[in-house]
Design an enzyme around this catalytic site. Structure first.
Site, PDB file in Angstrom:
ATOM      1  N   ASN A 118       0.926  -0.892  -2.294  1.00 17.27           N
ATOM      2  CA  ASN A 118       2.120  -1.722  -2.573  1.00 17.27           C
ATOM      3  C   ASN A 118       2.920  -1.824  -2.275  1.00 17.27           C
ATOM      4  O   ASN A 118       3.800  -3.254  -2.648  1.00 17.27           O
ATOM      5  CB  ASN A 118       2.603  -1.027  -4.234  1.00 17.27           C
ATOM      6  N   GLU A 119       2.794  -2.277  -0.432  1.00 14.96           N
ATOM      7  CA  GLU A 119       3.562  -2.833  -0.085  1.00 14.96           C
ATOM      8  C   GLU A 119       3.741  -4.182  -0.524  1.00 14.96           C
ATOM      9  O   GLU A 119       5.129  -4.818  -0.129  1.00 14.96           O
ATOM     10  CB  GLU A 119       3.625  -2.705   1.488  1.00 14.96           C
TER      11      GLU A 119
END
Length: 242
Positions: A118-119
């Site tokens: 989920n960067e």
């Protein structure tokens, strides 16, 4: 891995992993490796307080040093010449999932947990070196989906996407991971190491020849005004949950 309760990744986490691998190479060089966490978390990914302060510092040198430590730790696991197995005992998020993807094999415990990269949705550009590892482990299509969408998946969907080689009951996790780790006898170590190096040759060339220039832009991307706003929102969400 037991640097902290949920194995958030910071300078101490990186140092501890290197100390562990130094000892493995020194005292157990012929043996395979199983990585696991504690309780319901394999690794929760980067330490937001530690990392976001660096990203917001305005210092490109600090961001480069942060990334260098992160990159060296992941590549050390990825290139380790013996069998490596991630016994994923629970949540593996962002950098935590990348640590699992560094391993040759990934076994997950059948329990409620979240997995994903989920960067991007929280304002962190995915380093190009990690993209190569992600594509190697998951394939181009799933790698792009996981990286760009940034969704956190439940166990069943993560398994369907190929995050894991096998999912087992929690009480069989370590037993199964050790079984995978023992896929060869020590007298076949050279055959394993040479084959693994050949499989990873294209990835390592990409990392050495192309990702270095791409990742030169990381400091500016990490500190981008829009990304900083997204990072701050994420930090506030975490603080509110606590």
């Amino acid at each position: 891995m037991n640097t902290n309760k949920v194995n958030v990744q910071n300078d101490q986490f990186f140092a501890d992993l290197h100390v562990a691998f130094d000892r493995l190479e020194r005292e157990f060089g012929d043996l395979p490796v199983v990585l696991t966490g504690q309780g319901d978390v394999f690794s929760a990914g980067i330490d937001f307080k530690y990392s976001f302060e660096i990203f917001g510092s305005g210092s490109e040198e600090k961001v480069r040093d942060w990334y260098r430590a992160y990159r060296e730790t992941n590549l050390r696991i990825f290139q380790y010449p013996r069998p490596t197995v991630a016994a994923v005992n629970g949540h593996a998020i962002a950098g935590g999932l990348i640590t699992a993807l560094d391993c040759d094999f990934r076994i997950a415990a059948r329990k409620p947990a979240r997995f994903g990269l989920n960067e991007v949705p929280i304002g962190i550009p995915m380093p190009a070196a990690y993209v190569e590892i992600i594509k190697y482990a998951l394939g181009d299509q799933v790698g792009a989906l996981a990286t760009l969408r940034g969704k956190l998946y439940g166990l069943e969907e993560a398994q369907r996407l190929g995050f894991f080689h096998e999912v087992v009951e929690p009480d069989r996790l370590l037993e199964t991971a050790i079984d995978y780790a023992k896929c060869i006898t020590p007298d076949c170590n050279t055959a394993y190491a040479m084959s693994k190096k050949a499989l990873q040759d294209g990835v390592m060339k990409q990392i050495a020849e192309r990702t270095v220039s791409l990742d030169e832009h990381l400091p500016a991307g990490m500190s981008d005004e829009g990304n900083r706003r997204a990072q701050d929102r994420r930090r506030q969400e975490i603080m509110h949950k606590r």
